[in-house]
Scaffold this active site. Structure first.
Site, mmCIF file in Angstrom:
data_model
loop_
_atom_site.group_PDB
_atom_site.id
_atom_site.type_symbol
_atom_site.label_atom_id
_atom_site.label_comp_id
_atom_site.label_asym_id
_atom_site.label_seq_id
_atom_site.Cartn_x
_atom_site.Cartn_y
_atom_site.Cartn_z
ATOM 1 N N HIS A 74 0.763 -1.288 0.132
ATOM 2 C CA HIS A 74 -0.012 0.109 0.121
ATOM 3 C C HIS A 74 0.764 1.133 -0.064
ATOM 4 O O HIS A 74 0.611 2.269 -0.805
ATOM 5 C CB HIS A 74 -0.894 0.060 1.293
ATOM 6 C CG HIS A 74 -1.979 1.033 1.318
ATOM 7 N ND1 HIS A 74 -3.189 0.837 1.953
ATOM 8 C CD2 HIS A 74 -1.762 2.388 0.768
ATOM 9 C CE1 HIS A 74 -3.766 2.316 1.713
ATOM 10 N NE2 HIS A 74 -2.954 2.981 1.042
ATOM 11 N N GLU A 132 0.898 8.140 -3.355
ATOM 12 C CA GLU A 132 1.923 7.750 -2.268
ATOM 13 C C GLU A 132 3.222 8.398 -2.104
ATOM 14 O O GLU A 132 3.410 8.927 -0.962
ATOM 15 C CB GLU A 132 1.963 6.077 -2.343
ATOM 16 C CG GLU A 132 0.934 5.182 -2.027
ATOM 17 C CD GLU A 132 0.355 5.395 -0.655
ATOM 18 O OE1 GLU A 132 1.055 5.261 0.239
ATOM 19 O OE2 GLU A 132 -0.812 5.599 -0.615
ATOM 20 N N HIS A 136 3.150 10.669 1.065
ATOM 21 C CA HIS A 136 3.923 10.122 2.329
ATOM 22 C C HIS A 136 5.566 10.208 1.794
ATOM 23 O O HIS A 136 6.321 10.607 2.679
ATOM 24 C CB HIS A 136 3.758 8.743 2.118
ATOM 25 C CG HIS A 136 2.273 8.317 2.741
ATOM 26 N ND1 HIS A 136 1.836 8.566 3.971
ATOM 27 C CD2 HIS A 136 1.274 8.133 1.966
ATOM 28 C CE1 HIS A 136 0.459 8.304 4.140
ATOM 29 N NE2 HIS A 136 0.104 7.736 3.033
#
Ligand code: U2P
Length: 263
Positions: A74, A132, A136
């Site tokens: 993920h 992502e 992040h």
């Protein structure tokens, strides 16, 4: 020399300016403070693909017999010890060209399990990988400083700890009928990984497992949080879209629809 009463408003103004510069995250210039640890978040296709209602090319649940049957990535998330996390830390638009040499591996081990584009911090709607990286990856400094490093580092950590294999070897195999003790699943990972993971469930089905790391990628315990899982959980086997209502033709041949037949 200015009188005391004239100095007080000046001091207050200076203090307010300093507060604005430091920002609510306690860092200079409004930047978010450095993270404390990494979480590698892995998703279980068996659970997520059960929710697939329609198919599209971007959804790996729609690959039929080539759909993933192991935990997939993920994301690699920089987190704080208080249970919160930084996001969208600096303006760096995802550029697929920077990771062109990794695309085969990313398609296989880090696919989207949903249709629909993902929201990003700086590029509007885009790929799951763009989401992502921008949300992040940009907060992973000073350990990871660019897009390519974010994806190659994540793949390497993922390959080092094969959670699917760890669970299979402990007897926790995908099944649409078995229930397993959550404590047994956690212990199996602790025995191999030497740190406590976080397990996320959707109803009773395992949906994600998160492994946590110090900044040098040595394993550490994830935060002790209230788990979303019951005491007994399932690890559903992947069922392709066309295979949800299989028709048994004879003892061996299962025909799912015109496209997916298996024995
Ligand atoms: O858990 C729901 C979503 O919250 C985001 N999340 C969760 C834990 C954490 O440590 N960091 C974090 O970002 C995830 O959002 P996403 O990356 O999917 O946008 C997670 O899906």
């Amino acid at each position: 020399m200015a009188s005391l009463s004239a100095q007080i408003p000046l001091c207050l103004a200076l203090m307010m300016a300093a507060c604005l510069m430091i920002g609510i995250n306690g860092s200079i210039d409004g930047a978010q403070r450095e993270f404390d640890y990494f979480a590698l978040s892995l998703q279980w296709p068996g659970t997520i693909c059960h929710k697939t209602r329609h198919c599209c090319s971007s959804n790996a649940c729609c690959r039929g017999s080539n759909s993933p049957t192991e935990f997939t990535i993920h994301g690699l998330w920089p987190d704080y010890n208080d249970g919160t996390w930084p996001s969208c830390c600096y303006r760096s638009q995802f550029d697929v060209k920077e990771i062109s040499t990794l695309l085969d591996a990313l398609e296989k081990y880090w696919p989207s399990l949903y249709c629909g584009k993902s929201s990003t911090c700086f590029s509007g709607k885009g790929l799951f990988w763009a989401h992502e990286w921008e949300k992040h990856g940009t907060c992973s400094s000073p350990v990871i400083r660019d897009e390519y490093s974010y994806f190659i580092t994540t793949l390497n950590v993922y390959f080092k700890y094969n959670v699917t294999k760890i669970l299979n070897e402990a007897g926790y195999v995908p099944s649409n009928s078995e229930r397993y003790p959550l404590g047994g699943i956690v212990s199996a990972i602790e025995n191999s990984f030497r740190a406590t993971p976080e397990v996320i469930c959707s109803k009773e089905a395992v949906e994600e497992i998160r492994l946590c790391f110090f900044k040098d990628f040595k394993p550490r315990n994830c935060l002790a949080s209230k788990t979303s899982c019951p005491k007994y959980v399932s690890l559903p086997a992947y069922v392709s879209m066309g295979c949800k209502f299989p028709i048994l033709l004879d003892q061996n041949i299962k025909c799912c629809d015109a496209f997916f037949c298996s024995n």
